[in-house]
Motif scaffolding. Structure first.
Motif, mmCIF file in Angstrom:
data_model
loop_
_atom_site.group_PDB
_atom_site.id
_atom_site.type_symbol
_atom_site.label_atom_id
_atom_site.label_comp_id
_atom_site.label_asym_id
_atom_site.label_seq_id
_atom_site.Cartn_x
_atom_site.Cartn_y
_atom_site.Cartn_z
ATOM 1 N N LEU A 83 0.830 -1.132 -0.256
ATOM 2 C CA LEU A 83 -0.329 0.007 -0.219
ATOM 3 C C LEU A 83 0.885 1.115 0.180
ATOM 4 O O LEU A 83 0.251 2.938 -0.188
ATOM 5 N N GLY A 84 1.931 1.163 0.168
ATOM 6 C CA GLY A 84 3.035 2.436 0.463
ATOM 7 C C GLY A 84 3.560 2.619 -0.628
ATOM 8 O O GLY A 84 4.046 3.863 -1.343
ATOM 9 N N ASN A 85 3.548 1.631 -1.954
ATOM 10 C CA ASN A 85 3.642 2.320 -3.179
ATOM 11 C C ASN A 85 2.644 2.700 -4.367
ATOM 12 O O ASN A 85 1.813 2.287 -5.224
ATOM 13 N N LEU A 92 -1.685 -0.263 -7.070
ATOM 14 C CA LEU A 92 -2.357 0.068 -5.605
ATOM 15 C C LEU A 92 -4.167 -0.270 -6.101
ATOM 16 O O LEU A 92 -4.843 -1.268 -5.335
ATOM 17 N N ALA A 93 -4.315 -0.805 -7.540
ATOM 18 C CA ALA A 93 -6.294 -1.072 -7.616
ATOM 19 C C ALA A 93 -5.420 -2.447 -7.341
ATOM 20 O O ALA A 93 -6.597 -2.412 -6.716
ATOM 21 N N ALA A 94 -4.852 -2.940 -7.674
ATOM 22 C CA ALA A 94 -4.761 -4.375 -7.486
ATOM 23 C C ALA A 94 -4.356 -5.204 -6.074
ATOM 24 O O ALA A 94 -5.703 -6.146 -5.417
ATOM 25 N N VAL A 95 -3.435 -4.159 -5.169
ATOM 26 C CA VAL A 95 -3.776 -5.063 -4.332
ATOM 27 C C VAL A 95 -4.259 -4.273 -2.607
ATOM 28 O O VAL A 95 -5.397 -5.276 -2.128
ATOM 29 N N THR A 96 -5.070 -2.942 -2.932
ATOM 30 C CA THR A 96 -6.187 -3.092 -2.658
ATOM 31 C C THR A 96 -7.620 -3.973 -2.734
ATOM 32 O O THR A 96 -8.113 -3.928 -1.858
ATOM 33 N N GLY A 97 -7.765 -3.974 -4.015
ATOM 34 C CA GLY A 97 -9.016 -4.988 -4.531
ATOM 35 C C GLY A 97 -8.391 -6.086 -2.931
ATOM 36 O O GLY A 97 -9.618 -6.536 -2.786
ATOM 37 N N ALA A 98 -6.479 -7.039 -3.103
ATOM 38 C CA ALA A 98 -7.048 -8.263 -3.166
ATOM 39 C C ALA A 98 -7.496 -7.668 -2.099
ATOM 40 O O ALA A 98 -7.854 -8.098 -0.635
ATOM 41 N N ILE A 99 -6.555 -6.602 -0.269
ATOM 42 C CA ILE A 99 -7.477 -6.199 0.813
ATOM 43 C C ILE A 99 -9.169 -6.152 0.965
ATOM 44 O O ILE A 99 -9.430 -7.037 1.486
ATOM 45 N N TRP A 100 -9.338 -6.047 0.110
ATOM 46 C CA TRP A 100 -10.913 -5.882 -0.044
ATOM 47 C C TRP A 100 -11.632 -6.969 -0.121
ATOM 48 O O TRP A 100 -12.310 -7.291 1.433
ATOM 49 N N TYR A 115 -0.707 -5.049 11.310
ATOM 50 C CA TYR A 115 -0.193 -4.146 10.969
ATOM 51 C C TYR A 115 -0.595 -3.498 10.177
ATOM 52 O O TYR A 115 0.094 -2.437 9.161
ATOM 53 N N LYS A 116 -1.715 -2.356 10.503
ATOM 54 C CA LYS A 116 -1.868 -0.956 10.562
ATOM 55 C C LYS A 116 -2.460 -0.269 9.508
ATOM 56 O O LYS A 116 -2.570 0.578 8.577
ATOM 57 N N THR A 117 -2.820 -1.709 8.822
ATOM 58 C CA THR A 117 -3.499 -1.799 7.063
ATOM 59 C C THR A 117 -4.550 -0.146 6.490
ATOM 60 O O THR A 117 -5.089 0.096 6.163
ATOM 61 N N LEU A 118 -5.541 -0.134 8.282
ATOM 62 C CA LEU A 118 -6.816 0.679 8.495
ATOM 63 C C LEU A 118 -5.851 1.860 8.669
ATOM 64 O O LEU A 118 -6.596 2.698 6.772
ATOM 65 N N GLU A 119 -5.029 2.625 8.664
ATOM 66 C CA GLU A 119 -4.512 3.768 8.246
ATOM 67 C C GLU A 119 -3.938 4.010 7.329
ATOM 68 O O GLU A 119 -4.414 4.966 6.559
ATOM 69 N N ALA A 120 -3.333 3.436 7.003
ATOM 70 C CA ALA A 120 -2.603 3.600 5.346
ATOM 71 C C ALA A 120 -4.065 3.286 4.356
ATOM 72 O O ALA A 120 -3.754 4.234 3.423
#
Length: 404
Positions: A83-85, A92-100, A115-120
């Motif tokens: 998510l930092g990238n 970013l679209a693929a990673v956020t989709g996977a997390i969703w 992993y503090k993902t929500l803040e990111a």
């Protein structure tokens, strides 16, 4: 997939992620143990390969077993790191989709907290293309099902950018953002912020959106807003034409829209003044018209709406005249306990009118309700017993009048 050459791996994963749109392929990818390899390559230094792996996980994580495998193989941490990238939007679209999609499972949400993902994710609510935003907001909406995360989102300033997204036009984004705002609204502190930013008015205006998915999602979100607002009756009255708009949505052909609107009407009807207004707008005959349905979700919310709308004027009598009573009795044959509970409460309210008692009795309600008097659910028990008592009272009065 076990190969270490990027120029072979990339087209292989590319092919897999194209195929993963089909359920049979998703199942095969899982059964062949490929999820582990997809997770492993999230840590590759090649962004295209990372993107294709994340995209394959995004599609495969529709299935619960796959969501569990991603966690078991340690995939949530590398996804969070990616998510930092923020420069590479495709990645970013693929990673956020996977997390969703992974966040649909509660066990994964607990890991994402670590992993503090929500803040990111909250940090990605501004200045991103829609394809990223849809996924970010989808992920936040899933995480918001837990109270602690609703608080985290508020504390790191996530509510204002979420409310701002309610003014967008992308339909998929609107469906996700209404869900997220609705979930946040279940906390009174969040609700104060949403109200201050005019979020409820924005949700209400989405009821005019031509897309039924957006309408339903907005109506579901309005329910917790009414429940948790300071003076919700006053707030609802302040929306000019708002009550008429919601009553008119009962003419929709979409079952999900109808269920969500009934749920909203249940909440609106708790305020006497607003109940009087929706009665004037003809809510009773419109609710009665929907009574002949086999859809349990709609049945439950419709019965709840009928039950609350009985509390005004002669609405109880009107429900009888508009033929809502007999179909409600049939709901007691449903297999869903929440339908029984809502229906028994509605019948109890309706049974305050003698004519409705007669209709219920003719439709065999007593036998069905007697079984429910023994329920472990106290609300159902009480409503069933109350309804039978009213029918019995009428019968006694009739006998007394007949035979003195």
């Amino acid at each position: 997939l076990k190969c270490s050459h990027v120029n072979i791996l990339t087209p292989v994963v590319g092919t897999l992620q194209e195929c993963a749109s089909e359920q049979s392929y998703r199942r095969a990818i899982r059964m062949e143990g490929m999820i582990e390899d997809l997770v492993k390559n999230l840590s590759s230094e090649h962004e295209e390969l990372q993107m294709l792996c994340a995209s394959a996980i995004f599609k495969c994580a529709e299935d619960k077993e796959t969501r569990d495998l991603v966690r078991q193989h340690g995939g949530l941490q590398p996804l969070s790191v990616l998510l930092g990238n923020t420069e590479n939007k495709q990645l970013l679209a693929a990673v956020t989709g996977a997390i969703w999609k992974c966040a649909i499972s509660g066990e994964n949400v607990s890991k994402l907290q670590e992993y503090k993902t929500l803040e990111a994710l909250v940090g990605l609510l501004t200045d991103q293309p829609d394809e990223v935003l849809v996924n970010v907001v989808g992920a936040l909406g899933e995480c918001c099902q837990e109270q602690i995360n609703r608080t985290i989102i508020r504390k790191c300033g996530g509510i204002p950018p979420l409310v701002k997204l309610l003014t967008g036009t992308d339909q998929a984004l609107l469906v996700n953002v209404t869900k997220a705002v609705g979930a946040c609204a279940t906390e009174p502190e969040n609700m104060m912020i949403i109200d201050r930013l005019d979020g409820v008015r924005l949700l209400w205006s989405l009821l005019k959106n031509p897309n039924p998915d957006v309408q339903a999602s907005a109506a579901w979100a309005i329910c917790p807003c009414i429940e948790n607002a300071k003076d919700s009756g006053e707030m609802v009255r302040s929306f000019v034409g708002g009550l008429e708009l919601i009553v008119n949505l009962l003419k929709s052909k979409n079952k999900e829209v109808l269920a969500s609107v009934c749920a909203a009407i249940t909440n609106i009807a708790k305020d006497e003044e607003n109940l009087a207004v929706i009665t004037d707008h003809g809510v009773v005959p419109l609710l009665s018209k929907l009574a002949n349905t086999n859809n349990d979700k709609l049945r439950r919310h419709l019965a709840e709406a009928i039950s609350h709308c009985c509390m005004w004027g002669s609405n109880r009598i009107t429900f009888g005249e508009t033929k809502a009573v007999a179909p409600l009795v049939r709901y007691l044959k449903s297999n869903d306990p929440s339908v029984h509970r809502a229906t028994a409460q509605a019948l109890y309210q309706l049974s305050e009118d003698p004519n409705n008692c007669i209709t219920m009795h003719e439709n065999g309600v007593v036998k069905l309700l007697l079984a429910m008097v023994g329920s472990t659910d106290e609300t159902l028990q009480e409503a069933a017993a109350g309804c039978i008592a009213n029918i019995r009272r009428l019968a006694l009065a009739t006998e007394k009048a007949k035979y003195g």
